[in-house]
Design a protein around this motif. Structure first.
Motif, short mmCIF file in Angstrom:
data_model
loop_
_atom_site.label_atom_id
_atom_site.label_comp_id
_atom_site.label_asym_id
_atom_site.label_seq_id
_atom_site.Cartn_x
_atom_site.Cartn_y
_atom_site.Cartn_z
N GLU A 25 19.35 5.05 49.82
CA GLU A 25 18.71 5.33 51.11
C GLU A 25 19.70 5.20 52.26
OE1 GLU A 25 15.81 6.81 51.49
OE2 GLU A 25 15.68 6.76 49.31
N GLY A 26 20.62 4.23 52.16
CA GLY A 26 21.64 4.07 53.19
C GLY A 26 22.55 5.28 53.28
N VAL A 27 22.94 5.82 52.12
CA VAL A 27 23.80 7.01 52.08
C VAL A 27 23.05 8.22 52.60
CG1 VAL A 27 25.02 8.61 50.56
CG2 VAL A 27 25.28 6.14 50.22
N LEU A 28 21.79 8.39 52.18
CA LEU A 28 21.00 9.53 52.65
C LEU A 28 20.79 9.47 54.17
CD1 LEU A 28 18.43 9.76 49.74
CD2 LEU A 28 20.18 11.46 50.31
N SER A 29 20.54 8.28 54.68
CA SER A 29 20.38 8.11 56.12
C SER A 29 21.67 8.48 56.85
CB SER A 29 19.99 6.67 56.44
OG SER A 29 19.93 6.46 57.82
N TYR A 30 22.81 8.03 56.32
CA TYR A 30 24.11 8.38 56.91
C TYR A 30 24.29 9.90 56.93
CZ TYR A 30 28.90 9.95 56.64
OH TYR A 30 30.05 10.67 56.81
N LEU A 31 24.06 10.56 55.80
CA LEU A 31 24.27 12.00 55.71
C LEU A 31 23.38 12.74 56.72
CD1 LEU A 31 24.57 12.36 51.84
CD2 LEU A 31 26.40 12.67 53.52
N GLU A 32 22.14 12.30 56.84
CA GLU A 32 21.21 12.94 57.79
C GLU A 32 21.70 12.77 59.23
OE1 GLU A 32 18.35 15.31 58.95
OE2 GLU A 32 18.56 14.78 56.84
N LYS A 33 22.08 11.54 59.60
CA LYS A 33 22.55 11.28 60.97
C LYS A 33 23.85 12.03 61.24
CE LYS A 33 20.48 6.70 61.24
NZ LYS A 33 20.76 5.25 61.20
N SER A 34 24.73 12.08 60.25
CA SER A 34 26.00 12.78 60.42
C SER A 34 25.78 14.27 60.62
CB SER A 34 26.90 12.51 59.21
OG SER A 34 28.23 12.87 59.48
N MET A 35 24.83 14.84 59.88
CA MET A 35 24.52 16.27 60.02
C MET A 35 24.02 16.59 61.43
SD MET A 35 22.69 17.25 56.41
CE MET A 35 22.18 18.86 56.96
N VAL A 36 23.19 15.71 61.97
CA VAL A 36 22.62 15.95 63.30
C VAL A 36 23.72 15.95 64.36
CG1 VAL A 36 21.14 14.92 65.08
CG2 VAL A 36 20.34 15.07 62.72
N LYS A 37 24.68 15.04 64.24
CA LYS A 37 25.71 14.91 65.28
C LYS A 37 26.89 15.85 65.07
CE LYS A 37 25.50 11.26 67.99
NZ LYS A 37 26.15 10.12 68.59
#
Length: 130
Positions: A25-37
């Protein structure tokens, strides 16, 4: 501190997120936030080992540039002191692989693009003349 060299500024581009939890979940959250920015990507371009930075959307003057360093970078940087056993490390699940694929598609797009062929040929000519 060295003076800036025009055209050599990719080292100033940050990741828009970090991995805050050593879990799927930590990795998926990172990937999602990174994609947005993310508003640019760094891709192989021209003669090796050159890389180029491409914006992935219109960027306003003064706007900070963000890319993605990827999960491996952040897991190592954030959790290296925890001396975790192999079985405790986050594995690339199908959910993570799918999200990463979306994030990094722009790298392949620009690497394979012919949009800048004239510029790439000019750089290659300089290298060939050395």
């Amino acid at each position: 501190n060295r003076a800036d060299v025009p055209g050599w500024q990719a080292h100033r581009i940050n990741d828009g997120a970090i991995i805050e939890e050593n879990s799927e979940e930590g990795v998926l959250s990172y990937l999602e936030k990174s994609m947005v920015k993310q508003n640019c990507c760094i891709s192989p371009w021209g003669p090796s080992p050159l890389l180029a930075t491409f914006t992935t959307r219109d960027v306003r003057k003064g706007e900070e540039l963000f890319t993605s360093y990827g999960m491996s970078y952040w897991l190592e940087a954030s959790f290296r002191d925890q001396q975790q056993h192999e079985e405790e490390q986050v594995k690339k699940t199908d959910r993570i692989k799918k999200k990463e694929k979306l994030l990094f598609e722009c790298y392949l797009y620009y690497a394979m693009s012919n949009w800048y062929q004239k510029e790439a040929d000019a750089i290659q000519a300089v290298f060939d003349s050395l």
